[in-house]
Design an enzyme around this catalytic site. Structure first.
Site, PDB file in Angstrom:
ATOM      1  N   ARG A   1       0.950  -1.358  -0.048  1.00 46.63           N
ATOM      2  CA  ARG A   1      -0.098  -0.052   0.035  1.00 46.63           C
ATOM      3  C   ARG A   1       0.765   1.320  -0.061  1.00 46.63           C
ATOM      4  O   ARG A   1       1.814   1.444   0.807  1.00 46.63           O
ATOM      5  CB  ARG A   1      -0.829   0.144   1.262  1.00 46.63           C
ATOM      6  CG  ARG A   1      -1.779   0.975   1.336  1.00 46.63           C
ATOM      7  CD  ARG A   1      -1.382   2.259   2.185  1.00 46.63           C
ATOM      8  NE  ARG A   1      -2.340   3.136   2.434  1.00 46.63           N
ATOM      9  CZ  ARG A   1      -2.188   4.547   2.995  1.00 46.63           C
ATOM     10  NH1 ARG A   1      -0.647   4.601   3.611  1.00 46.63           N
ATOM     11  NH2 ARG A   1      -3.087   5.348   3.087  1.00 46.63           N
TER      12      ARG A   1
ATOM     13  N   THR B   1      -2.269  15.411   6.160  1.00 54.34           N
ATOM     14  CA  THR B   1      -2.185  14.326   7.135  1.00 54.34           C
ATOM     15  C   THR B   1      -3.461  13.548   7.127  1.00 54.34           C
ATOM     16  O   THR B   1      -4.323  14.114   6.966  1.00 54.34           O
ATOM     17  CB  THR B   1      -1.687  15.032   8.534  1.00 54.34           C
ATOM     18  OG1 THR B   1      -1.441  13.755   9.401  1.00 54.34           O
ATOM     19  CG2 THR B   1      -2.812  15.763   9.070  1.00 54.34           C
ATOM     20  N   GLY B   2      -3.298  12.358   7.489  1.00 51.49           N
ATOM     21  CA  GLY B   2      -4.661  11.622   7.891  1.00 51.49           C
ATOM     22  C   GLY B   2      -4.823  10.516   6.491  1.00 51.49           C
ATOM     23  O   GLY B   2      -4.079  10.205   6.012  1.00 51.49           O
TER      24      GLY B   2
HETATM   25  N1  GLY Z   1      -1.343  10.226   5.099  1.00 49.37           N
HETATM   26  C1  GLY Z   1      -0.531   9.143   5.257  1.00 49.37           C
HETATM   27  C2  GLY Z   1      -0.870   7.984   4.575  1.00 49.37           C
HETATM   28  O1  GLY Z   1      -2.440   7.739   4.456  1.00 49.37           O
HETATM   29  O2  GLY Z   1      -0.144   6.885   4.504  1.00 49.37           O
END
Ligand code: GLY
Length: 333
Positions: A221, A244-245
């Site tokens: 991923r 972020t998130g």
């Molecule tokens: N925002 C970091 C991630 O979803 O990997």
């Protein structure tokens, strides 16, 4: 103060957070706006750094370098490296939480004032993903290197191979495996990507973003953080944004590019961040189940930040002072 403690403290006791010389108590929106105005009023106050979350050490590192005359790209790299090296931070670099097979894999990217960009995706065994991303940007004809290729490139550039899975992250993974229930938890480490934007004394903007991605993600991923336009975008004429998130939602809306383009059309950084969050919310009936936070800065040094849920915060270095500021958010129900 670590972000987890900040979040716990903010949510459970209402007691505020102290960073540098500024103390912010459980701050009402009006007060937040006053603080924001004081932090973003003028452009005479370059340099300025803004980071996702409560990361005073990383943000101060970048800010102090800028005050000494470093370029924004140098400050971004060195600032992000602070979080990557911090073993207590289980969402970035060394000690990051692994994927569901027990491998810590890192995503990072960096972008400079000239629109140059470099990133690494799904890289194992190298602590400073942000520095490898910079090497990709500066020393290769490419912009993204992935997996084993990124690791091989890093080693060829002198980076040391390191086992990034600490005992603490291994134990957390082993506990998780008992139920193997993949359910990212809002604000709690699974999502604490560090995104950083900086303007140096010359007024030039750079940005960086570094993460170990979602804890217990599927092998292979890749999130938004290393993808240009999603996790980070800089246009030195306009400004920059980073995220972020929940990376999947940022990717689907190309969030950071969207914010910079909205600023190009005349929106303030705050308005642009809010619209980017609204874009995600409007496309997701289940937005209550995940967090996304954006930060942005424009050429004048005005900043914006907004998230879906409460307890997102930003660190701002300005006028030799580093402050942690709670972000306004969408989900007030
Ligand atoms: N925002 C970091 C991630 O979803 O990997």
């Amino acid at each position: 103060m670590k972000r987890r403690k900040f979040l716990k403290r903010a949510s459970l006791t209402g007691i505020g957070v102290a960073v540098g010389t500024t103390i912010l108590a459980n701050t009402p929106s009006k007060k937040i706006n006053e603080i924001k105005n004081s932090l973003t009023k003028t452009k005479e106050n370059f340099p300025i750094v803004i980071s996702t979350w409560d990361v005073p050490n990383a943000t101060k590192k970048a800010g102090l370098l800028l005050e000494e005359g470093s370029s924004s790209i140098d400050a971004i790299e060195k600032g992000c490296m602070v979080e990557e090296a911090d073993l207590n931070n289980q969402s970035v670099g060394n000690g990051g939480r692994p994927d569901r097979d027990g491998h810590v894999t890192l995503d990072a990217c960096i972008m400079d004032k000239s629109g140059n960009y470099g990133s690494v995706v799904y890289m194992k065994n190298i602590i400073h993903a942000i520095s490898v991303a910079r090497k990709v940007m500066e020393d290769t004809p490419h912009v993204i290197l992935a997996g084993k290729g990124a690791e091989k490139f890093a080693i060829s550039k002198g980076f040391k191979k390191t086992n990034l899975l600490t005992e603490a992250s291994k134990k957390a993974w082993e506990d998780w495996k008992k139920e193997s229930n993949y359910k990212p938890i809002i604000n709690i480490e699974n999502h604490d990507t560090i995104g950083m934007l900086a303007i140096d004394k010359n007024g030039d903007i750079s940005g960086g973003c570094t993460t170990s991605g979602l804890a217990y993600k599927m092998a292979g991923r890749v999130g938004d953080s290393p993808i240009i336009g999603s996790g980070l975008f800089i246009d030195n004429k306009i400004g920059g944004a980073t995220a972020t998130g929940m990376g999947e939602e940022v990717l689907k809306t190309v969030g950071s590019f969207l914010i910079v383009e909205l600023m190009r059309q005349g929106k303030t950084p705050q308005e642009a961040c809010e619209e980017a969050i609204h874009r995600i919310v409007s496309k997701n009936d289940n937005y209550k189940n995940f967090q996304v936070g954006y930060i942005a800065i424009n050429k004048k040094g005005e900043t914006g930040y907004y998230s879906i849920h409460e307890y997102f915060s930003v660190s701002i270095y300005k006028d030799s002072n580093c402050t942690n500021v709670p972000s306004d958010f969408y989900n007030k129900n």
